[in-house]
Scaffold this active site. Structure first.
Site, short mmCIF file in Angstrom:
data_model
loop_
_atom_site.label_atom_id
_atom_site.label_comp_id
_atom_site.label_asym_id
_atom_site.label_seq_id
_atom_site.Cartn_x
_atom_site.Cartn_y
_atom_site.Cartn_z
N ASN A 165 46.30 25.27 74.98
CA ASN A 165 46.95 26.51 75.56
C ASN A 165 47.22 26.17 76.94
O ASN A 165 46.63 25.52 77.78
CB ASN A 165 46.01 27.65 75.17
N SER A 168 -8.32 46.71 70.96
CA SER A 168 -9.48 46.21 71.10
C SER A 168 -10.42 47.09 71.90
O SER A 168 -9.93 47.90 72.61
CB SER A 168 -9.35 44.86 72.21
N GLY A 221 -13.64 50.25 68.29
CA GLY A 221 -14.69 50.21 67.42
C GLY A 221 -14.81 49.94 66.13
O GLY A 221 -15.26 50.21 65.05
N SER A 228 -4.57 43.35 64.44
CA SER A 228 -3.39 43.36 63.63
C SER A 228 -2.33 44.28 64.26
O SER A 228 -2.13 45.33 63.63
CB SER A 228 -3.54 43.69 62.22
#
Length: 640
Positions: free
Chosen positions: A170, A475, A478, A547
């Site tokens: 182009n 963490s 408990g 998790s």
């Protein structure tokens, strides 16, 4: 009184309109994309095509001329890019950031063109635009030559399966229509194209702004003897003919059962030709039958081909549902649950190997997980680089597995049965697009071994219902303390249980894993598989893991029979958990000595609907354990 000749004129006009609509309906359709580097003139070229094909209304043209003057276009010339760059952000920056689709038509063909972004950061948008295209127009600024983005977009177009490439050099007006410059660019591109497998392409010198070689050959390039861009677009053979020549395949979209006397299977024919009487096979079940009828709203057909949507009836009552594929009996596609694939990552968040995503291919949707990449492709150099994950716009090759076999063909043979997307299960956002290479041979050789002692027999022997008690929380919340107390109470009651603790598992099974998001995902996946085996043995399994991600907790839930996964959210405010800090971990994380620590510099996604919610600011660990045991051996009531 109306002149009778006016009725004749109206009739002739109506007749002309009907003839036009009939001819327009039967025109072939070409989908193509324009791509290249920033400011190579993609939007201008599309605007020129719309203008030259007379697809601009008078009011649009007037607005375009006014906009052209406002943004500074000199003289009487029109800035055609303004037809396409509709987003305000694009006009302000002078770039295209989204995929703009435009429709236009000529006497010979209909077109849908996608103007794709030039910036590297919008590679995912380019892939989206290319996914349905038959042809790619690769634009090159004649002043700049072949650039990094030229190579990137050519590689992606070839990867997506586009086999028709137009190299449009182009802005030839800005280099004085220099033939030597054009030839040098074409030769440079040809060397690169061969290295990525592009065997042929059509090169042409153009000026989107001036209109050279767009719809008519230009006097400014007497040395060019090839086609105009529009002429090539109107005559290039699309892949529909090739699809019709392939073996018959139709993914079933839905089962059409309006009454007890009719049962048909509706879908879009992906490949081949089908006729009443043809022997077909249902995949993956493998059941066979014959085509009884090809039903449409306009009546039954004697033949249907690729690209048509039809309803097929069969001569036999066979099990067939959405996601199955009806195929020619002697040459059916494969079904497997493990593959190698190329993946284009489209999400802002990096891929997490092992995480479960929805995989959608054709009319099939299954759960799938992706392994760590075998390698990532550096599109600019074509190097294969080591990688543990894929970031936004990255392209890599990886193995993936699905929770059940899917019907597929390699993407090189079929876009419909070889292409897929991955969808985040929590947000429903599309995070990746992929192309299947082949099934892994081990997928055909690994089978479930039948055993005589079932999980029900194991549970009956122990006199208990298997459960997986999944303790999750920050963490220091408990979790381990409460889980240990619960197991002590279960043991005292004569229950058979086992506790999998996060720290203990990392000493053995998962000692090779760190604490990055990807490693956390793999950590939970492994624990889930172990826990599942233990519940198969009839045990009550307790796990105490941070998790942090909902997706992985839901993955483990999906591994077990309904009702066996009990999510226990040990809810402790971050300030309280940090105040306890028995192991000194929060202190290290705050000091920058411990990276990827949940709650500090790594997220924790709290459960939204846990079976049990423990608020440790209201009850003691002993009280929490008593409540949980009462619910396990008695009636479940989740509020504590």
């Amino acid at each position: 009184m109306t002149n009778p000749s006016s009725y004749q004129a109206e009739a002739l006009i109506a007749e002309d309109i009907d003839a036009y609509l009939e001819a327009h309906q039967h025109k072939s359709l070409l989908r193509f994309i324009t791509c290249g580097s920033v400011d190579d003139g993609k939007s201008t070229l599309i605007g020129r095509l719309l203008y030259d094909s007379k697809m601009i209304f008078e009011d649009q043209l007037a607005a375009l001329e006014a906009d052209s003057k406002r943004v500074g276009t000199q003289g009487q010339e029109i800035d055609f890019a303004l037809l396409v760059d509709g987003l305000a952000a694009e006009r302000e920056q002078g770039i295209t950031i989204d995929v703009a689709y435009r429709f236009f038509s000529t006497e010979k063909r209909k077109f849908i063109v996608a103007d794709t972004p030039g910036h590297e950061q919008y590679t995912r948008n380019m892939v989206t635009g290319a996914s349905t295209a038959d042809l790619a127009v690769i634009l090159i600024d004649a002043r700049k030559g072949v650039l990094t983005q030229t190579r990137r977009h050519s590689y992606l177009a070839h990867l997506i399966g586009i086999r028709h490439i137009v190299l449009a050099v182009n802005k030839m007006d800005l280099v004085g229509y220099d033939r030597l410059r054009f030839d040098a660019i074409v030769e440079d591109y040809r060397c690169f194209a061969r290295s990525i497998g592009i065997e042929s392409f059509v090169a042409m010198p153009i000026s989107g702004f001036k209109g050279d070689n767009i719809t008519a050959l230009s006097d400014n390039t007497p040395w060019y003897k090839g086609p105009t861009l529009m002429g090539h677009l109107e005559t290039v053979e699309v892949d529909a003919t090739a699809d019709q020549a392939r073996a018959f395949r139709m993914p079933v979209q839905w089962v059409n059962r309006p009454n007890l006397d009719f049962r048909g299977f509706s879908g879009l024919i992906a490949a081949g030709t089908v006729r009443p009487g043809d022997a077909v096979r249902i995949i993956p079940s493998g059941k066979t039958s014959r085509i009884a009828r090809i039903v449409t709203l306009d009546g039954d057909l004697e033949q249907a081909v690729a690209g048509q949507s039809v309803t097929l009836t069969l001569t036999d009552e066979v099990d067939c549902s959405r996601g199955d594929v009806i195929a020619i009996a002697e040459a059916p596609p494969q079904a497997a649950d493990q593959f190698e694939a190329t993946i284009v990552w489209m999400a802002d968040e990096a891929m997490l190997p092992g995480r479960s995503y929805w995989l959608k291919t054709g009319t099939q949707t299954v759960s799938a997980s992706v392994q760590a990449p075998k390698y990532q492709v550096n599109v600019n150099t074509l190097e294969q680089l080591a990688a543990r994950t894929l970031e936004l716009n990255a392209i890599g090759v990886a193995n993936l597995s699905t929770d059940k076999p899917i019907v597929f063909e390699p993407y090189a043979d079929s876009r419909d049965l070889g292409g897929f997307i991955l969808i985040d299960k929590m947000t429903n956002a599309t995070v990746a697009a992929g192309m299947i290479h082949f099934a892994l041979r081990r997928a055909e050789n690994v089978h479930w071994q039948a055993v005589d002692i079932t999980r029900e027999a194991h549970a009956s022997q122990k006199g208990q219902q298997p459960r997986l008690l999944w303790f999750t929380g920050l963490s220091g919340s408990g979790k381990s303390t409460i889980a240990n107390l619960v197991e002590k109470k279960l043991h005292a009651l004569g229950k058979h249980s086992f506790l999998l603790d996060g720290d203990n598992v990392r000493h053995g099974l998962n000692k090779d894993l760190g604490f990055t998001d990807a490693d956390r995902v793999e950590n939970i996946r492994r624990v889930g598989e172990v826990a599942k085996l233990m519940t198969d043995a009839g045990l009550i399994v307790l796990t105490a893991f941070i998790s942090p991600f909902r997706a992985e907790r839901e993955l483990v839930r999906s591994m077990l029979p309904a009702g066996e996964f009990i999510e226990i959210f040990v809810d402790t405010p971050l300030a309280e958990a940090e105040a306890r800090d028995v192991k000194g971990l929060y202190k290290k994380a705050r000091a920058g000595e411990l990276k990827n620590f949940t709650g500090i510099d790594s997220p924790y996604e709290a459960p939204e609907n846990p079976e049990v919610h423990i608020d440790t600011t209201r009850i003691t660990p002993e009280q929490a354990a008593e409540r949980i045991v009462e619910q396990i051996v008695g009636v479940w009531s989740p509020e504590l």
